[in-house]
Design an enzyme around this catalytic site. Sequence first.
Site, PDB file in Angstrom:
ATOM      1  N   LYS A   1       3.597   9.880  10.096  1.00  0.00           N
ATOM      2  CA  LYS A   1       3.516   9.738  11.550  1.00  0.00           C
ATOM      3  C   LYS A   1       4.317  10.881  12.165  1.00  0.00           C
ATOM      4  CE  LYS A   1       1.259   5.826  11.393  1.00  0.00           C
ATOM      5  NZ  LYS A   1       1.802   4.519  11.607  1.00  0.00           N
TER       6      LYS A   1
ATOM      7  N   ALA B   1     -10.180   0.634  17.151  1.00  0.00           N
ATOM      8  CA  ALA B   1     -11.299  -0.317  17.205  1.00  0.00           C
ATOM      9  C   ALA B   1     -11.032  -1.512  16.295  1.00  0.00           C
ATOM     10  CB  ALA B   1     -12.598   0.382  16.807  1.00  0.00           C
TER      11      ALA B   1
ATOM     12  N   THR C   1      -1.516  -3.018  19.524  1.00  0.00           N
ATOM     13  CA  THR C   1      -1.148  -1.658  19.941  1.00  0.00           C
ATOM     14  C   THR C   1      -1.770  -1.316  21.291  1.00  0.00           C
ATOM     15  OG1 THR C   1      -1.588   0.661  19.426  1.00  0.00           O
ATOM     16  CG2 THR C   1      -3.076  -0.914  18.434  1.00  0.00           C
ATOM     17  N   ASP C   2      -1.100  -0.433  22.031  1.00  0.00           N
ATOM     18  CA  ASP C   2      -1.671   0.043  23.301  1.00  0.00           C
ATOM     19  C   ASP C   2      -2.981   0.790  23.069  1.00  0.00           C
ATOM     20  OD1 ASP C   2      -0.566   2.306  22.092  1.00  0.00           O
ATOM     21  OD2 ASP C   2       0.586   2.937  23.838  1.00  0.00           O
ATOM     22  N   GLU C   3      -3.210   1.234  21.823  1.00  0.00           N
ATOM     23  CA  GLU C   3      -4.391   2.059  21.548  1.00  0.00           C
ATOM     24  C   GLU C   3      -5.700   1.298  21.731  1.00  0.00           C
ATOM     25  OE1 GLU C   3      -4.043   4.805  18.250  1.00  0.00           O
ATOM     26  OE2 GLU C   3      -1.876   4.638  18.306  1.00  0.00           O
TER      27      GLU C   3
ATOM     28  N   THR D   1       0.869  -1.181   0.000  1.00  0.00           N
ATOM     29  CA  THR D   1       0.000   0.000   0.000  1.00  0.00           C
ATOM     30  C   THR D   1       0.907   1.231   0.000  1.00  0.00           C
ATOM     31  OG1 THR D   1      -0.004   0.254   2.403  1.00  0.00           O
ATOM     32  CG2 THR D   1      -1.652  -1.251   1.467  1.00  0.00           C
TER      33      THR D   1
ATOM     34  N   ASN E   1       3.856  15.464  23.520  1.00  0.00           N
ATOM     35  CA  ASN E   1       4.198  15.737  22.114  1.00  0.00           C
ATOM     36  C   ASN E   1       5.047  16.988  21.960  1.00  0.00           C
ATOM     37  OD1 ASN E   1       2.732  13.516  21.318  1.00  0.00           O
ATOM     38  ND2 ASN E   1       0.901  14.669  20.757  1.00  0.00           N
TER      39      ASN E   1
ATOM     40  N   TYR F   1      -9.164   3.189  13.885  1.00  0.00           N
ATOM     41  CA  TYR F   1      -7.953   2.354  13.847  1.00  0.00           C
ATOM     42  C   TYR F   1      -7.876   1.461  15.087  1.00  0.00           C
ATOM     43  CZ  TYR F   1      -3.066   1.161  14.840  1.00  0.00           C
ATOM     44  OH  TYR F   1      -1.914   0.486  15.186  1.00  0.00           O
TER      45      TYR F   1
ATOM     46  N   LYS G   1      -8.076  -2.694  15.481  1.00  0.00           N
ATOM     47  CA  LYS G   1      -7.021  -3.515  16.087  1.00  0.00           C
ATOM     48  C   LYS G   1      -7.575  -4.295  17.288  1.00  0.00           C
ATOM     49  CE  LYS G   1      -3.137  -3.595  15.149  1.00  0.00           C
ATOM     50  NZ  LYS G   1      -2.320  -4.399  14.203  1.00  0.00           N
TER      51      LYS G   1
HETATM   52  P1  NAD Z   1       3.158   0.609   8.322  1.00  0.00           P
HETATM   53  O1  NAD Z   1       1.926   1.341   7.918  1.00  0.00           O
HETATM   54  O2  NAD Z   1       4.489   1.248   8.184  1.00  0.00           O
HETATM   55  O3  NAD Z   1       3.246  -0.773   7.511  1.00  0.00           O
HETATM   56  C1  NAD Z   1       2.121  -1.580   7.261  1.00  0.00           C
HETATM   57  C2  NAD Z   1       2.500  -2.557   6.166  1.00  0.00           C
HETATM   58  O4  NAD Z   1       1.368  -3.416   5.935  1.00  0.00           O
HETATM   59  C3  NAD Z   1       2.828  -1.886   4.830  1.00  0.00           C
HETATM   60  O5  NAD Z   1       4.002  -2.448   4.276  1.00  0.00           O
HETATM   61  C4  NAD Z   1       1.612  -2.198   3.953  1.00  0.00           C
HETATM   62  O6  NAD Z   1       1.927  -2.300   2.576  1.00  0.00           O
HETATM   63  C5  NAD Z   1       1.172  -3.528   4.541  1.00  0.00           C
HETATM   64  N1  NAD Z   1      -0.262  -3.802   4.301  1.00  0.00           N
HETATM   65  C6  NAD Z   1      -1.310  -2.953   4.487  1.00  0.00           C
HETATM   66  N2  NAD Z   1      -2.452  -3.557   4.122  1.00  0.00           N
HETATM   67  C7  NAD Z   1      -2.118  -4.818   3.724  1.00  0.00           C
HETATM   68  C8  NAD Z   1      -2.870  -5.925   3.273  1.00  0.00           C
HETATM   69  N3  NAD Z   1      -4.217  -5.872   3.129  1.00  0.00           N
HETATM   70  N4  NAD Z   1      -2.208  -7.074   2.975  1.00  0.00           N
HETATM   71  C9  NAD Z   1      -0.859  -7.142   3.102  1.00  0.00           C
HETATM   72  N5  NAD Z   1      -0.100  -6.127   3.512  1.00  0.00           N
HETATM   73  C10 NAD Z   1      -0.729  -4.975   3.821  1.00  0.00           C
HETATM   74  O7  NAD Z   1       2.890   0.146   9.829  1.00  0.00           O
HETATM   75  P2  NAD Z   1       3.912  -0.076  11.023  1.00  0.00           P
HETATM   76  O8  NAD Z   1       4.077   1.198  11.755  1.00  0.00           O
HETATM   77  O9  NAD Z   1       5.102  -0.821  10.526  1.00  0.00           O
HETATM   78  O10 NAD Z   1       3.021  -1.030  11.955  1.00  0.00           O
HETATM   79  C11 NAD Z   1       3.087  -2.444  11.808  1.00  0.00           C
HETATM   80  C12 NAD Z   1       2.129  -3.089  12.796  1.00  0.00           C
HETATM   81  O11 NAD Z   1       2.453  -2.675  14.124  1.00  0.00           O
HETATM   82  C13 NAD Z   1       0.667  -2.693  12.588  1.00  0.00           C
HETATM   83  O12 NAD Z   1      -0.114  -3.844  12.782  1.00  0.00           O
HETATM   84  C14 NAD Z   1       0.396  -1.654  13.664  1.00  0.00           C
HETATM   85  O13 NAD Z   1      -0.948  -1.684  14.061  1.00  0.00           O
HETATM   86  C15 NAD Z   1       1.311  -2.150  14.765  1.00  0.00           C
HETATM   87  N6  NAD Z   1       1.799  -1.114  15.687  1.00  0.00           N
HETATM   88  C16 NAD Z   1       2.450  -0.011  15.199  1.00  0.00           C
HETATM   89  C17 NAD Z   1       2.935   0.948  16.091  1.00  0.00           C
HETATM   90  C18 NAD Z   1       3.685   2.153  15.594  1.00  0.00           C
HETATM   91  O14 NAD Z   1       4.052   3.009  16.410  1.00  0.00           O
HETATM   92  N7  NAD Z   1       3.992   2.288  14.321  1.00  0.00           N
HETATM   93  C19 NAD Z   1       2.744   0.772  17.465  1.00  0.00           C
HETATM   94  C20 NAD Z   1       2.083  -0.375  17.926  1.00  0.00           C
HETATM   95  C21 NAD Z   1       1.613  -1.320  17.024  1.00  0.00           C
HETATM   96  P1  TYD Z   2       0.928   9.519  15.388  1.00  0.00           P
HETATM   97  O1  TYD Z   2       2.347   9.429  14.957  1.00  0.00           O
HETATM   98  O2  TYD Z   2      -0.128   9.686  14.342  1.00  0.00           O
HETATM   99  O3  TYD Z   2       0.658   8.229  16.281  1.00  0.00           O
HETATM  100  P2  TYD Z   2      -0.627   7.850  17.212  1.00  0.00           P
HETATM  101  O4  TYD Z   2      -1.759   8.726  16.888  1.00  0.00           O
HETATM  102  O5  TYD Z   2      -0.873   6.438  16.804  1.00  0.00           O
HETATM  103  O6  TYD Z   2      -0.156   8.004  18.621  1.00  0.00           O
HETATM  104  O7  TYD Z   2       0.783  10.719  16.416  1.00  0.00           O
HETATM  105  C1  TYD Z   2       1.554  10.772  17.610  1.00  0.00           C
HETATM  106  C2  TYD Z   2       1.058  11.958  18.425  1.00  0.00           C
HETATM  107  O8  TYD Z   2       1.396  13.164  17.729  1.00  0.00           O
HETATM  108  C3  TYD Z   2      -0.453  11.981  18.605  1.00  0.00           C
HETATM  109  O9  TYD Z   2      -0.755  12.507  19.896  1.00  0.00           O
HETATM  110  C4  TYD Z   2      -0.939  12.936  17.537  1.00  0.00           C
HETATM  111  C5  TYD Z   2       0.210  13.906  17.416  1.00  0.00           C
HETATM  112  N1  TYD Z   2       0.422  14.491  16.070  1.00  0.00           N
HETATM  113  C6  TYD Z   2       0.623  15.868  15.936  1.00  0.00           C
HETATM  114  O10 TYD Z   2       0.602  16.624  16.936  1.00  0.00           O
HETATM  115  N2  TYD Z   2       0.842  16.365  14.682  1.00  0.00           N
HETATM  116  C7  TYD Z   2       0.874  15.574  13.566  1.00  0.00           C
HETATM  117  O11 TYD Z   2       1.052  16.092  12.446  1.00  0.00           O
HETATM  118  C8  TYD Z   2       0.671  14.153  13.719  1.00  0.00           C
HETATM  119  C9  TYD Z   2       0.682  13.253  12.523  1.00  0.00           C
HETATM  120  C10 TYD Z   2       0.456  13.666  15.001  1.00  0.00           C
END
Ligand code: NAD
Ligand code: TYD
Length: 341
Positions: free
Chosen positions: A190, A153, A124-126, A37, A250, A151, A155
């Site tokens: 992010k 919900a 996720t903690d969310e 994606t 933040n 999101y 997860k």
């Molecule tokens: P990301 O968005 O960087 O990567 C997601 C990957 O999944 C991408 O490579 C995308 O192409 C692939 N993908 C999406 N839809 C797909 C589908 N239908 N089939 C196959 N592949 C698909 O996300 P991330 O930050 O690497 O997060 C990875 C996992 O960790 C997620 O499940 C997320 O919920 C969880 N997570 C992330 C964080 C964080 O801070 N980033 C924290 C806690 C948990």
């Molecule tokens: P994000 O990286 O989207 O992660 P999550 O919402 O999953 O925690 O956001 C981290 C924090 O930063 C969240 O409190 C929302 C805030 N945020 C901003 O203040 N500005 C931004 O442009 C973004 C994307 C997030």
Amino acid sequence: MLIFFVTGGAGFIGSAFARQLLRQFPTCKVINFDALTYAGNLDNLDGVDEGHHHFVLGDIANRDAVMAALAEDTDAIINFAAESHVDRSIASAEEFIRTNVLGTQVLLDCARERGVRRFLQVSTDEVMGSLPEDEKAFFTEDSPFQPNSPYAASKAAAEHLVRAANHTFGLDTVITRCGNNYGPRQFPEKFLPLMLANAMDDQPIPVYGDGLNVRDWIYVEDHCRAILQVLEKGRSGAVYNVGARNARRNIDVAKSVLDILEKPHSLLRFVKDRPGHDRRYAIDPTLVESELGWRPSETWESGLRKTIEWYQTHVDWVTRARSGAYREFYARQYGIEVGAR
Ligand code: NAD
Ligand code: TYD
């Protein structure tokens, strides 16, 4: 030979995990199944050992595609594949339900059919919602589910399906719940990579609301080591919260980034708050520490420096990741004043 089926392994955390698997088990086989994606990026897999790593383009919600790629003797499925950005889920939830909920169920069904030994769901903690601002409140494995964004919900729904597969069908499952990851190769929508990329370019940094929302930050490699330990030693059916005891506001995160980059705080722009914005996340990682002996290796200072150095030396990666569909999203999300080029 160990066989790992990693979904979403072209994303931020999944690609770090695939690298870690290949380092830890040099003779293993990693099937990396990813739909590519907007968040998936083959650049994230540059340099991996192609003798042991096989990329398969596919959608986890497509049963035939999963079955075709999933070998009979697979040791583990590690499910990272997800739609992962809260703001996008607020704009439209449909893809989140398809991938995060339906996709997880398809993987669970295929795991049972193929006799996969263990299924690890990266959560996720969310799913536990928002904590009060009281500094003594933490998420534990027993905290109730109170997801607040589409999101979160989706997860939470996925976790319920994993639990049900364990309880009803005896599938060996484990779940990890982590906070906000940071590190190399995070898609620049992010907060942390967005502000890094903007600040390096002398562009404004959008801070939602009053900037006092708290997130619990962990270096991506530390998260991946925790996942590996849960995969190897976690109790079947258990959930493990993963965090580095690093909850920060933040606004303080943004100021630290600007200070390290030697950029002025005047780049900060307070913008409209996210609807339903969770106030505070803070994880109690006692269980994963005491039961599995996991500890983070990076401090916030060391992890942040490594992350910033990576972005400073990979400007092309950011440009490529930000091309195409991302630009449209950015314009919709922030309007032209913020992030205007
Ligand atoms: P990301 O968005 O960087 O990567 C997601 C990957 O999944 C991408 O490579 C995308 O192409 C692939 N993908 C999406 N839809 C797909 C589908 N239908 N089939 C196959 N592949 C698909 O996300 P991330 O930050 O690497 O997060 C990875 C996992 O960790 C997620 O499940 C997320 O919920 C969880 N997570 C992330 C964080 C964080 O801070 N980033 C924290 C806690 C948990
Ligand atoms: P994000 O990286 O989207 O992660 P999550 O919402 O999953 O925690 O956001 C981290 C924090 O930063 C969240 O409190 C929302 C805030 N945020 C901003 O203040 N500005 C931004 O442009 C973004 C994307 C997030």
